[in-house]
Design a protein around this motif. Structure first.
Motif, mmCIF file in Angstrom:
data_model
loop_
_atom_site.group_PDB
_atom_site.id
_atom_site.type_symbol
_atom_site.label_atom_id
_atom_site.label_comp_id
_atom_site.label_asym_id
_atom_site.label_seq_id
_atom_site.Cartn_x
_atom_site.Cartn_y
_atom_site.Cartn_z
ATOM 1 N N PHE A 77 -19.523 -76.195 76.412
ATOM 2 C CA PHE A 77 -19.754 -75.389 77.610
ATOM 3 C C PHE A 77 -21.208 -75.533 78.059
ATOM 4 N N GLU A 78 -22.115 -75.378 77.120
ATOM 5 C CA GLU A 78 -23.548 -75.486 77.405
ATOM 6 C C GLU A 78 -23.879 -76.861 77.994
ATOM 7 N N TRP A 79 -23.280 -77.910 77.440
ATOM 8 C CA TRP A 79 -23.501 -79.269 77.950
ATOM 9 C C TRP A 79 -22.929 -79.407 79.360
ATOM 10 N N GLU B 43 -17.776 -72.042 92.555
ATOM 11 C CA GLU B 43 -16.636 -72.595 93.301
ATOM 12 C C GLU B 43 -15.390 -72.769 92.435
ATOM 13 N N HIS B 44 -15.557 -72.845 91.136
ATOM 14 C CA HIS B 44 -14.435 -73.077 90.225
ATOM 15 C C HIS B 44 -13.880 -71.792 89.615
ATOM 16 N N PRO C 98 -21.013 -83.141 73.099
ATOM 17 C CA PRO C 98 -20.632 -83.099 71.691
ATOM 18 C C PRO C 98 -19.180 -83.504 71.456
ATOM 19 N N VAL C 99 -18.375 -83.467 72.493
ATOM 20 C CA VAL C 99 -16.956 -83.804 72.325
ATOM 21 C C VAL C 99 -16.651 -85.203 72.845
ATOM 22 N N SER C 100 -16.955 -85.466 74.111
ATOM 23 C CA SER C 100 -16.569 -86.734 74.728
ATOM 24 C C SER C 100 -17.604 -87.835 74.566
ATOM 25 N N GLN C 101 -18.806 -87.486 74.152
ATOM 26 C CA GLN C 101 -19.925 -88.417 74.011
ATOM 27 C C GLN C 101 -20.363 -89.031 75.345
ATOM 28 N N ARG C 102 -20.014 -88.380 76.462
ATOM 29 C CA ARG C 102 -20.491 -88.820 77.772
ATOM 30 C C ARG C 102 -21.871 -88.225 78.015
ATOM 31 N N ARG C 103 -22.639 -88.908 78.835
ATOM 32 C CA ARG C 103 -23.987 -88.440 79.122
ATOM 33 C C ARG C 103 -24.022 -87.452 80.288
ATOM 34 N N HIS C 104 -23.120 -87.589 81.252
ATOM 35 C CA HIS C 104 -23.164 -86.755 82.449
ATOM 36 C C HIS C 104 -21.865 -85.980 82.624
ATOM 37 N N ASP D 201 -15.533 -81.210 84.413
ATOM 38 C CA ASP D 201 -16.189 -80.473 83.327
ATOM 39 C C ASP D 201 -16.618 -79.084 83.793
ATOM 40 N N LEU D 202 -17.099 -78.993 85.029
ATOM 41 C CA LEU D 202 -17.472 -77.686 85.566
ATOM 42 C C LEU D 202 -16.239 -76.799 85.741
ATOM 43 N N GLY D 203 -15.132 -77.390 86.174
ATOM 44 C CA GLY D 203 -13.888 -76.639 86.287
ATOM 45 C C GLY D 203 -13.427 -76.126 84.934
ATOM 46 N N TRP D 204 -13.538 -76.977 83.912
ATOM 47 C CA TRP D 204 -13.173 -76.565 82.550
ATOM 48 C C TRP D 204 -14.074 -75.411 82.094
#
Length: 160
Positions: free
Chosen positions: A67-69, A109-110, A9-15, A20-23
């Motif tokens: 977060f969900e994404w 791990e993060h 929803p923010v970056s419009q990336r698919r994967h 992102d997991l660290g965030w």
């Protein structure tokens, strides 16, 4: 059946990537709650049930959707209406049971602050046979005691 992942929803990336997991782990460390929920049944004589629950409360709904994404696990997102005491809408993202374990496994791990709670949750899943339905005869008393011990231990970790 696995559905296709939607765009961020923010970056419009698919994967999602490792960053992102660290965030997402940082969001959980700062804003999240990991606990073992105990549901009691009043005077019915039925023993309580225990399940892992992960919650994040936030005023920014888009942050919860991101977060969900990022974790790739759909949760339950709901919003409480503003009240006299709280004039802003508070959004909650909740994961119960297997989904909560999946999120913790992906973020483990993060994690920093919540890593001991996540480790205890994994141990709870492994040792307490939580997916076992009790049926009319119930579980062995030792298993009930173990589940209660994990419930109390998780509460103690939250206070320290």
């Amino acid at each position: 059946m696995q559905t296709a992942r939607l765009l961020s929803p923010v970056s419009q990336r698919r994967h999602a990537c490792d960053a992102d997991l660290g965030w997402a782990a940082g969001v959980l460390d700062g804003e999240g709650c990991i606990h073992i929920a105990r549901q009691t049944y009043g005077t019915s004589g039925r023993r309580p049930t225990y399940r892992l629950r992960l919650q994040i409360a936030q005023n920014d709904e888009m942050l919860l959707k991101e977060f969900e994404w990022a974790v790739g696990v759909p949760g339950r997102l709901y919003s409480a209406k503003p009240t006299f005491k709280q004039n802003r809408t508070c959004h909650n993202l909740t994961y119960d049971g297997v989904k909560a374990f999946d999120v913790l496994e992906r973020l483990y791990e993060h994690l920093r602050r919540k890593k001991p709670q996540a480790a205890l949750a994994a141990e709870f899943r492994q040792r307490c046979d939580i997916h076992r339905h009790t049926g009319p005869r119930g579980c062995p008393p030792a298993l009930w005691e173990l589940r209660e011990w994990y419930y109390e231990r998780m509460s103690d970790l939250k206070r320290s």
